[in-house]
Scaffold this active site. Structure first.
Site, PDB file in Angstrom:
ATOM      1  N   GLU A  80     -57.379   2.351  85.789  1.00  0.00           N
ATOM      2  CA  GLU A  80     -57.559   3.746  85.375  1.00  0.00           C
ATOM      3  C   GLU A  80     -58.482   4.495  86.328  1.00  0.00           C
ATOM      4  O   GLU A  80     -59.544   4.005  86.707  1.00  0.00           O
ATOM      5  CB  GLU A  80     -58.129   3.817  83.953  1.00  0.00           C
ATOM      6  CG  GLU A  80     -57.243   3.162  82.898  1.00  0.00           C
ATOM      7  CD  GLU A  80     -55.933   3.912  82.665  1.00  0.00           C
ATOM      8  OE1 GLU A  80     -55.762   5.027  83.210  1.00  0.00           O
ATOM      9  OE2 GLU A  80     -55.081   3.367  81.926  1.00  0.00           O
ATOM     10  N   ARG A  90     -54.465   9.259  67.613  1.00  0.00           N
ATOM     11  CA  ARG A  90     -53.149   9.326  66.959  1.00  0.00           C
ATOM     12  C   ARG A  90     -53.097   8.392  65.757  1.00  0.00           C
ATOM     13  O   ARG A  90     -52.334   8.591  64.828  1.00  0.00           O
ATOM     14  CB  ARG A  90     -52.074   8.948  67.984  1.00  0.00           C
ATOM     15  CG  ARG A  90     -50.657   9.231  67.558  1.00  0.00           C
ATOM     16  CD  ARG A  90     -49.687   9.059  68.732  1.00  0.00           C
ATOM     17  NE  ARG A  90     -49.855   7.803  69.446  1.00  0.00           N
ATOM     18  CZ  ARG A  90     -49.426   6.621  69.022  1.00  0.00           C
ATOM     19  NH1 ARG A  90     -48.807   6.516  67.874  1.00  0.00           N
ATOM     20  NH2 ARG A  90     -49.613   5.536  69.748  1.00  0.00           N
ATOM     21  N   CYS A 143     -60.241   3.307  73.966  1.00  0.00           N
ATOM     22  CA  CYS A 143     -60.399   2.812  75.338  1.00  0.00           C
ATOM     23  C   CYS A 143     -60.971   3.892  76.252  1.00  0.00           C
ATOM     24  O   CYS A 143     -61.934   3.652  76.987  1.00  0.00           O
ATOM     25  CB  CYS A 143     -59.065   2.317  75.895  1.00  0.00           C
ATOM     26  SG  CYS A 143     -58.571   0.725  75.220  1.00  0.00           S
ATOM     27  N   HIS A 166     -56.261  -1.064  81.902  1.00  0.00           N
ATOM     28  CA  HIS A 166     -55.368  -1.287  80.760  1.00  0.00           C
ATOM     29  C   HIS A 166     -54.387  -2.407  81.097  1.00  0.00           C
ATOM     30  O   HIS A 166     -53.878  -2.475  82.225  1.00  0.00           O
ATOM     31  CB  HIS A 166     -54.584  -0.007  80.440  1.00  0.00           C
ATOM     32  CG  HIS A 166     -55.184   0.804  79.336  1.00  0.00           C
ATOM     33  ND1 HIS A 166     -55.568   2.117  79.506  1.00  0.00           N
ATOM     34  CD2 HIS A 166     -55.468   0.483  78.038  1.00  0.00           C
ATOM     35  CE1 HIS A 166     -56.060   2.570  78.358  1.00  0.00           C
ATOM     36  NE2 HIS A 166     -56.015   1.609  77.456  1.00  0.00           N
TER      37      HIS A 166
HETATM   38  N1  PCA Z   1     -56.400  -0.309  73.376  1.00  0.00           N
HETATM   39  C1  PCA Z   1     -56.700   0.949  72.715  1.00  0.00           C
HETATM   40  C2  PCA Z   1     -58.051   0.724  72.067  1.00  0.00           C
HETATM   41  C3  PCA Z   1     -58.305  -0.729  72.096  1.00  0.00           C
HETATM   42  C4  PCA Z   1     -57.287  -1.287  72.985  1.00  0.00           C
HETATM   43  O1  PCA Z   1     -57.214  -2.458  73.366  1.00  0.00           O
HETATM   44  C5  PCA Z   1     -56.664   2.149  73.663  1.00  0.00           C
HETATM   45  O2  PCA Z   1     -55.912   2.115  74.647  1.00  0.00           O
HETATM   46  O3  PCA Z   1     -57.357   3.123  73.413  1.00  0.00           O
END
Ligand code: PCA
Length: 213
Positions: A80, A90, A143, A166
């Site tokens: 990211e 959401r 996140c 991610h």
């Molecule tokens: N993914 C979520 C929150 C925790 C996770 O593992 C996100 O992308 O916000």
């Protein structure tokens, strides 16, 4: 001694597992140094995740912070680039909170760029045969909230770099047979590469990772 902080997340949204937390545990169990690695699995709550991450940063004074989470609709490791100062959920978090259009940190800038070398990390993960990209949105859920808090904390700590990765579902726990996924061992390997490249790379390189919409 160089210190690295690597975090994942607990399961959320009714799922029984979260590959980010599982991969972080795997990296911790096989880490050979020489850097000191601190790991944690964070709660998926707006009230807890960022506060815990900031507390860990204050306790360990890491040189590098890489937080990770699940992006269940993505097929590749996403490094990211941008954290936005926005919470717009959401779905409810694990404490039932569902903030809409609030800031992550009151009074902070609208956005930060990651301070880890995102292009070098995405390149090195791909070079290891694991699909990877630079992403320009970490979403607006927990996140992104934790990512924003980490880079914000880094703004007060010269020398500390912070970023977010991610990950897709792991093949073992993907919710359906046709859901995109990677083997958990590959996700863990990608995170280890992110740490090693993040520590080693002084300056990111200037090759386009831009997108057209
Ligand atoms: N993914 C979520 C929150 C925790 C996770 O593992 C996100 O992308 O916000």
């Amino acid at each position: 001694m160089t210190t690295i902080l690597l975090t994942g997340f607990e399961p959320f949204g009714g799922d029984g597992s979260n590959p980010s937390g599982d991969a972080v545990r795997l990296v911790a169990s096989s880490w050979t140094g020489p850097e000191h690695l601190v790991t944690a699995v964070l709660p998926v709550t707006f009230g807890g995740a960022a506060a815990e991450l900031v507390r860990l940063i204050a306790e360990h004074s890491p040189d590098l912070v890489v937080a990770t989470g699940l992006a269940g609709s993505r097929a590749v490791i996403s490094v990211e680039r941008v954290a936005v100062n926005l919470t717009d959920a959401r779905i409810p978090d694990n404490a039932g909170m569902q903030p809409v259009d609030g800031p992550s940190v009151d009074g902070a800038p609208a956005a930060y760029f990651a301070t880890i070398p995102v292009k070098a990390i995405a390149r090195d993960i791909a070079a290891a045969g694991i699909p990877s990209e630079v992403s320009h949105s970490a979403g607006t859920f927990v996140c992104n909230h934790a990512f924003f808090a980490a880079v914000h904390a880094g703004a007060q700590r010269p020398g500390m770099r912070a970023g977010f990765v991610h990950v897709p579902w792991d093949a073992e726990h993907a919710p359906s047979a046709d859901a995109a996924s990677l083997p958990l061992a590959e996700i863990a390997r990608a995170l280890e590469i992110a740490l090693r490249t993040g520590i080693r790379t002084e300056e990111d390189f200037a090759i386009s990772a831009g997108t057209l919409s």
